[in-house]
Design a protein around this motif. Structure first.
Motif, short mmCIF file in Angstrom:
data_model
loop_
_atom_site.label_atom_id
_atom_site.label_comp_id
_atom_site.label_asym_id
_atom_site.label_seq_id
_atom_site.Cartn_x
_atom_site.Cartn_y
_atom_site.Cartn_z
N GLU A 189 8.78 13.22 -2.38
CA GLU A 189 7.62 12.42 -2.91
C GLU A 189 6.51 13.59 -3.14
O GLU A 189 5.82 13.83 -2.22
N PRO A 190 6.35 13.81 -4.30
CA PRO A 190 5.30 14.81 -4.77
C PRO A 190 3.89 14.24 -4.61
O PRO A 190 2.89 15.29 -4.78
N THR A 191 3.47 12.95 -4.60
CA THR A 191 2.27 12.47 -4.70
C THR A 191 1.37 12.32 -3.20
O THR A 191 0.38 12.40 -3.27
N ASN A 192 2.24 12.87 -2.35
CA ASN A 192 1.75 12.68 -0.86
C ASN A 192 1.15 14.24 -0.59
O ASN A 192 2.18 15.03 -0.18
N THR A 193 0.05 14.60 -1.02
CA THR A 193 -0.40 15.93 -1.27
C THR A 193 -0.90 16.65 0.22
O THR A 193 -1.11 17.69 0.28
N SER A 194 -0.79 15.70 1.29
CA SER A 194 -1.04 16.09 2.61
C SER A 194 0.16 17.07 3.17
O SER A 194 -0.12 17.77 4.02
N VAL A 195 1.41 16.77 2.42
CA VAL A 195 2.43 17.50 2.93
C VAL A 195 2.22 19.10 3.01
O VAL A 195 2.34 19.83 4.02
N SER A 218 0.89 -1.18 0.03
CA SER A 218 -0.09 0.16 0.06
C SER A 218 0.81 1.29 0.05
O SER A 218 0.71 2.36 0.78
N LYS A 219 1.95 1.21 -0.85
CA LYS A 219 2.86 2.51 -1.06
C LYS A 219 2.60 2.75 -2.28
O LYS A 219 2.32 2.07 -3.55
N THR A 220 3.09 4.28 -2.43
CA THR A 220 3.03 4.73 -4.00
C THR A 220 4.25 4.15 -4.55
O THR A 220 5.32 3.74 -3.86
N LEU A 221 4.57 3.95 -5.84
CA LEU A 221 5.61 3.72 -6.54
C LEU A 221 6.66 4.62 -6.17
O LEU A 221 7.79 4.00 -6.04
N ILE A 222 6.91 5.82 -5.95
CA ILE A 222 8.04 6.81 -5.73
C ILE A 222 8.36 6.33 -4.26
O ILE A 222 9.67 6.26 -3.94
#
Length: 234
Positions: free
Chosen positions: A115-121, A43-47
């Motif tokens: 990791e740019p796909t973590n939008t909560s940052v 359950s992780k992103t590819l990046i």
């Protein structure tokens, strides 16, 4: 690898970041499929899997991620952590997201991420600072090294500030002591250990990046809890 598996890998249509990795020959088609499968199973992103697993060179990955997601690439090498606007963000956020505030320009705060796909940052940094945020892609290895330096320096400063304080437990008052005269309250208020105890508690809260502190008195004890990352804990 059997023929059926080999054929299934060859027939995979690669898109986005995976396609770039294969085209640039940073991973093989088989390797790309295996990495993607590991990421899905955990359950992780590819990046995130690429970063955690060190599957490819950290600098090469940063360059590709920057191009793929349209986020500017930033070189941390010339940066000095003393010049970072660390007073704007709690250490807990830096630890949680492995992200670092780099500089403020006008009414925008620029955050170093890998990791740019973590939008909560960006959302959480904006909430904590009250400032609009933008992201910059940096090499993962460099980012982790600078975060380690920053945290070590902050801990050193805090430890120096409270070096003359003993542990909080040493200053817990005996709540069974009876105070019979008004003058006793004055003496208690001026008692140095009480001041040191409160200072220690406050320093610990700041160090944890706590948003608030709760003192809950009971008949024979007092419980102290802090709220960090929205969770109330002792």
């Amino acid at each position: 690898m059997n023929t059926a598996t080999s054929n299934s890998i060859e027939n995979v249509i690669y898109r986005g970041l995976t396609e770039r990795l294969v085209i640039d020959q940073l991973v093989t088609p088989a390797g790309a499929s295996e990495i993607a499968e590991v990421a899905r199973s955990q359950s992780k992103t590819l990046i995130q899997e690429l970063l955690d697993g060190n599957h490819i060179d950290s600098a090469a990955l940063a360059t590709i991620v920057s191009a793929e997601y349209g986020v500017p690439l930033f070189n941390l090498t010339p940066m000095v952590h003393e010049h970072l606007p660390l007073d704007l963000a709690p250490q807990s956020l830096i630890r949680k997201h492995k992200a670092l505030p780099l500089y403020r320009r006008g009414n925008r705060l620029f955050i170093a991420i890998a990791e740019p796909t973590n939008t909560s940052v960006l959302a959480e940094f904006k909430f904590a600072t009250g400032i609009a945020t933008d992201s910059l892609i940096v090499e993962h290895k460099q980012l982790l090294e600078m975060i380690s330096e920053v945290i070590a320096k902050q801990d050193e400063v805090f430890d120096g500030d409270i070096a003359d304080f003993a542990s909080a437990e040493d200053y817990i008052l005996d709540l069974e002591v009876e105070v019979e005269e008004e003058s006793d309250f004055t003496k208690l208020a001026d008692n140095a250990p009480v001041v040191k105890f409160v200072n220690r508690v406050l320093f610990d809260a700041i160090k944890q990046g706590a948003s608030d502190k709760h003192f809950e008195p009971y008949e024979r004890e007092c419980r102290v809890r802090v709220r960090s990352d929205g969770v109330l804990q002792e």
